[in-house]
Design an enzyme around this catalytic site. Structure first.
Site, PDB file in Angstrom:
ATOM      1  N   GLU A 205     -34.938 -30.041 -12.487  1.00  0.00           N
ATOM      2  CA  GLU A 205     -36.241 -30.214 -11.837  1.00  0.00           C
ATOM      3  C   GLU A 205     -36.523 -29.088 -10.829  1.00  0.00           C
ATOM      4  O   GLU A 205     -36.172 -27.948 -11.083  1.00  0.00           O
ATOM      5  CB  GLU A 205     -36.330 -31.611 -11.199  1.00  0.00           C
ATOM      6  CG  GLU A 205     -36.168 -32.710 -12.248  1.00  0.00           C
ATOM      7  CD  GLU A 205     -36.247 -34.103 -11.677  1.00  0.00           C
ATOM      8  OE1 GLU A 205     -37.162 -34.379 -10.896  1.00  0.00           O
ATOM      9  OE2 GLU A 205     -35.386 -34.928 -12.035  1.00  0.00           O
TER      10      GLU A 205
ATOM     11  N   ASP B  86     -43.325 -41.726 -12.640  1.00  0.00           N
ATOM     12  CA  ASP B  86     -42.153 -40.952 -12.260  1.00  0.00           C
ATOM     13  C   ASP B  86     -41.992 -41.077 -10.739  1.00  0.00           C
ATOM     14  O   ASP B  86     -42.798 -41.708 -10.045  1.00  0.00           O
ATOM     15  CB  ASP B  86     -42.261 -39.503 -12.756  1.00  0.00           C
ATOM     16  CG  ASP B  86     -40.883 -38.842 -12.879  1.00  0.00           C
ATOM     17  OD1 ASP B  86     -39.916 -39.364 -12.296  1.00  0.00           O
ATOM     18  OD2 ASP B  86     -40.770 -37.795 -13.544  1.00  0.00           O
TER      19      ASP B  86
HETATM   20  C1  BGC Z   1     -37.466 -37.257 -13.109  1.00  0.00           C
HETATM   21  C2  BGC Z   1     -37.367 -38.272 -14.240  1.00  0.00           C
HETATM   22  C3  BGC Z   1     -36.299 -39.290 -13.914  1.00  0.00           C
HETATM   23  C4  BGC Z   1     -36.600 -39.927 -12.574  1.00  0.00           C
HETATM   24  C5  BGC Z   1     -35.607 -40.990 -12.174  1.00  0.00           C
HETATM   25  C6  BGC Z   1     -37.566 -37.917 -11.753  1.00  0.00           C
HETATM   26  O1  BGC Z   1     -37.479 -37.001 -10.720  1.00  0.00           O
HETATM   27  O2  BGC Z   1     -38.595 -36.441 -13.323  1.00  0.00           O
HETATM   28  O3  BGC Z   1     -37.109 -37.625 -15.454  1.00  0.00           O
HETATM   29  O4  BGC Z   1     -36.237 -40.240 -14.938  1.00  0.00           O
HETATM   30  O5  BGC Z   1     -36.585 -38.916 -11.582  1.00  0.00           O
HETATM   31  O6  BGC Z   1     -34.398 -40.457 -11.813  1.00  0.00           O
END
Ligand code: BGC
Length: 764
Positions: A517, A307
């Site tokens: 997030e 990630d």
């Molecule tokens: C998220 C992921 C995402 C990635 C790319 C991260 O901050 O946790 O779910 O796929 O960013 O955008």
């Protein structure tokens, strides 16, 4: 005789297709090996490096402007650093032509100006439609899709998403989210298919097949899917995103592993790692999870991507590595294939050094590069790395819009309807108020046009907010509007109260600000005070109050539930969410969604529906922990259903037997409707405390008034077993109960030599 002929034909076709696939993978393997043999160490490590588009772009003039690629930066990354993968957008969504231009420019450099001409694999989050494409079809978020209890919606929406994503030239989607949402505080709750492992598993498998296609052949409109976030991401102890989880192995296997196992078995091509830590071990550093469990045990052969920035974070945040270089070593040896760095190229520099210094073997690098090249071959990038212009006409089709509307309609979950207030008459006068009433973001949620979804200027002009949809149906004169409050501040509650006095019904669109997030972290599940105040003031007018809930997660509404006559959970229903809400409120659609999670009554009581016996104790005859506002699986309809004739084909079974269950459901009301039938199993006694019940099957049927249908289910050992004290699945002997609707029936699993835990332990 007939039987034998059919058997021979099946066997022959089986052989034929096996042969063809063996041939195809043989060719792929040869091509991969040929290419790998030609690659320098630097070129291999570049393939393992993924950077974000922002670092390849010119500085933006203003927030809304589209970025453009900066040739020098692009060439430096692709030619000097051999970067193999790019992701994301930069705080903006693009029109199709812009996407196609960007991808074409990138692939031009990758395939025509690098030594080996290896195409880039571009990845994007398209988690409810291709939401970084301006005119894409946007679907309800996963939590709403789960509320339909209909995997057809999940598969169809993902199929359309795949096509629209691929039409942009992007062959890789970081979706589906397979995290099982055990804690409603978690800011990514809406991205999940809810709190139940089985529901998430079934929906996750359908999403994968929708994105990648059912067959192993390469089809034009498919993308590689990503099962994320492996594993245990959704269970932070505090509920706050990316904070520690404490998950014993048995619990990890019982609740969090099955969706990943099922999608791996369904052929998912990539997996993204959980950013957080479990039991003090950041998952990006865990060899036992990323190699032992994922590769050796589950047999995953695809690509593991980290990630966002998570390799560096092993040093900077988690502090399990004393330097960034050590972090790279730990993550690569744990088992990652691609590092989403995403801003710097230090991962590349350190990894080259580590191999040169003998700290990591080149064989280890080859393992990852093989998988990455195979993914690129699988996705057809070596044949044609460019956007396929023929797919463009498939974008934003009327049939896709219809699918989005149908999913939103089936998601709508009616939680309360005192004295059948709903459906409302189309002649009723309405006051519409609240933060969700006249704006699009609360219908779409996070991951819409921008990461956080709050940039309303990027939203399509031709979709409706709730006020517009309601006025389109009833006419302007019948629908008054007062904002009342914003998400958390009062605007003019007294104006809303004054307006309420002259209407028949008040509809309050409760809404949570879109967020994703860490920006979505909240301190409490309580609904912001301003929204509570608005509803209380409106209730004091004596007019009937209908609440429509547009929420990222269940927010506590105990105080306002009592005096609201009707409550509709709308989740984050997407681009036709407003129409779907109006359809239900005014009776054009009979609501049929059911909660895919437990709606809590108190912020401090967050039990899941599959709680344990010890959570059910009675003190002073009153206390039981599972006392939610509404339970998992709950939802009302404008018609009524009767369940009857629950039948089991055996009263006793051995573990390897199949148990057939049937039940009859009758529409006893006056409207046609859809009903999701949920089958729960209770293991009455077990060596690991059994849950009071567990969802083991579901299906959705349509019934005309007076119509009956009999539904059949098969249950096998895997559906009845649990993870035992030795962390392995077991089906122990003893009594079980099946529950469907309010009906119950029992059966007994007989003892065998293998399955009697206490018998063995006690020497019996
Ligand atoms: C998220 C992921 C995402 C990635 C790319 C991260 O901050 O946790 O779910 O796929 O960013 O955008």
């Amino acid at each position: 005789m007939v039987y034998n002929v059919r058997l021979i034909v099946l066997v022959l076709t089986g052989f034929l297709s096996l042969d063809v696939h063996a041939q195809i993978s043989f060719d792929f393997n040869n091509q991969v090996e040929d290419l790998l043999n030609k690659m320098t160490l630097e070129e291999k490590v570049g393939q393992m490096t993924q950077i974000t588009l922002e670092v390849l772009s010119k500085t933006k003039e203003d927030k809304g402007s589209l970025h453009t690629l900066e040739e020098v930066k692009l060439k430096q990354a692709l030619i000097d650093y051999h970067v193999g993968s790019i992701l994301n957008v930069w705080d903006a969504s693009f029109h199709l032509e812009h996407w196609q231009r960007v991808i074409t420019d990138i692939q031009d450099v990758a395939t025509k100006e690098t030594r080996l001409g290896i195409p880039i694999i571009y990845g994007i989050d398209a988690v409810h439609g291709h939401h970084y494409l301006r005119n894409a079809t946007i679907f309800p978020h996963n939590l709403a899709l789960a509320a339909t209890w209909d995997i057809k919606h999940v598969k169809t929406s993902n199929k359309i998403t795949a096509l629209e994503t691929r039409a942009s030239g992007v062959p890789w989607n970081f979706s589906p989210v397979l995290d099982v949402a055990r804690n409603p505080l978690w800011s990514r709750f809406f991205e999940t298919f809810g709190e139940d492992t089985y529901l998430v598993t079934e929906m996750g498998r359908a999403a994968t097949l929708g994105l990648q296609g059912d067959s192993t052949d390469l089809q034009p409109g498919i993308v590689a899917a990503t099962a994320k976030h492996f594993i245990g991401y959704s269970a932070p102890l505090t509920g706050k995103d990316r904070t520690p989880a404490w998950i014993p192995e048995g619990v990890l296997r019982e609740y969090f592993l099955p969706p990943f196992k099922a999608t791996i078995d369904a052929g998912i091509k990539t997996i993204m790692v959980n950013s957080a830590e479990i039991n003090g071990v950041p998952v990006h550093s865990s060899h036992s999870l990323l190699t032992g469990l994922l590769r050796d045990e589950l047999g995953f052969k695809g690509v593991v991507v980290t990630d966002w920035e998570d390799v560096i974070k092993l040093h900077k945040v988690h502090r399990v590595a004393a330097t960034e270089k050590e972090a790279v070593k730990i993550a690569v040896l744990a088992g990652i294939d691609i590092s989403m760095t995403p801003f710097t190229l230090t991962f590349y520099d350190y990894l080259v050094e580590l191999v040169r210094e003998g700290e990591i073997s080149e064989d280890r690098i080859d393992e990852s590069v093989r998988r990455i090249l195979k993914l690129k071959f699988d996705m057809g990038l070596f044949d044609n790395p460019y956007p396929n212009p023929e797919l463009a006409e498939g974008v934003a089709q009327a049939s896709s819009h219809k699918a989005s509307l149908a999913a939103a309609q089936d998601a709508m979950t009616l939680l309360k309807n005192d004295q059948d207030l709903l459906p409302l008459s189309k002649q009723a006068s309405i006051l519409l108020t609240g933060p969700g009433a006249a704006s699009l973001p609360p219908l779409y949620g996070g991951w819409s046009y921008t990461w956080q979804g709050v940039e309303e200027s990027f939203y399509p002009k031709n979709t409706h907010n709730l006020l517009q949809a309601m006025r389109a149906l009833l006419g302007k004169n019948l629908v008054k509007y007062e904002p009342g409050v914003s998400y958390s501040e009062s605007i003019d509650i007294s104006a809303a109260v004054a307006a309420a006095k002259n209407v028949d019904v008040v509809v309050v669109a409760i809404a949570e600000k879109p967020a994703v997030e860490q920006p979505g972290i909240i301190e409490s599940l309580d609904l912001p005070e301003a929204q509570l105040q608005l509803v209380k003031a409106l209730q004091s007018t004596g007019k009937p109050v209908v609440l429509v809930l547009m929420e990222n997660r269940p927010r506590i509404i105990r105080e306002i539930e009592k005096n609201s006559q009707a409550i509709l959970m709308a989740y984050l229903p997407g681009m036709f969410g407003a129409e779907a809400i109006v359809d239900v409120l005014f009776g054009d659609v009979n609501p049929n969604g059911k909660l895919p999670f437990t709606y809590p009554r108190y912020s401090g009581s967050l039990e899941n529906y599959d709680y344990k016996g010890s959570e059910q104790q009675t003190f002073a005859d009153t206390w039981t922990a599972y006392n939610p506002q509404w339970p998992f699986g709950y939802g009302l309809s404008y018609t009524t259903y009767k369940y009857s004739h629950l039948k089991l084909d055996k009263a006793e079974m051995y573990p390897d037997d199949v148990l057939n269950v049937s039940v009859t459901v009758t529409n006893t009301g006056e409207r046609a409707g859809k009903e999701s039938i949920q089958l729960y199993v209770s293991d009455l006694f077990a060596s690991v405390t059994p849950a009071v019940k567990k969802l083991r099957r579901f299906t959705k049927i349509s019934l005309e008034p007076g119509e009956s249908k009999t539904v059949e289910f098969e249950l096998r050992k895997e559906d009845l077993s649990f993870i035992g004290r030795n962390n392995k699945p077991v089906l122990e002997p003893g009594g079980f109960e099946i529950k469907v609707g309010k009906l119950k029936s029992g059966f007994v699993v007989k003892a065998t030599e293998e399955n009697s835990f206490w018998g063995k332990l006690l020497g019996g």
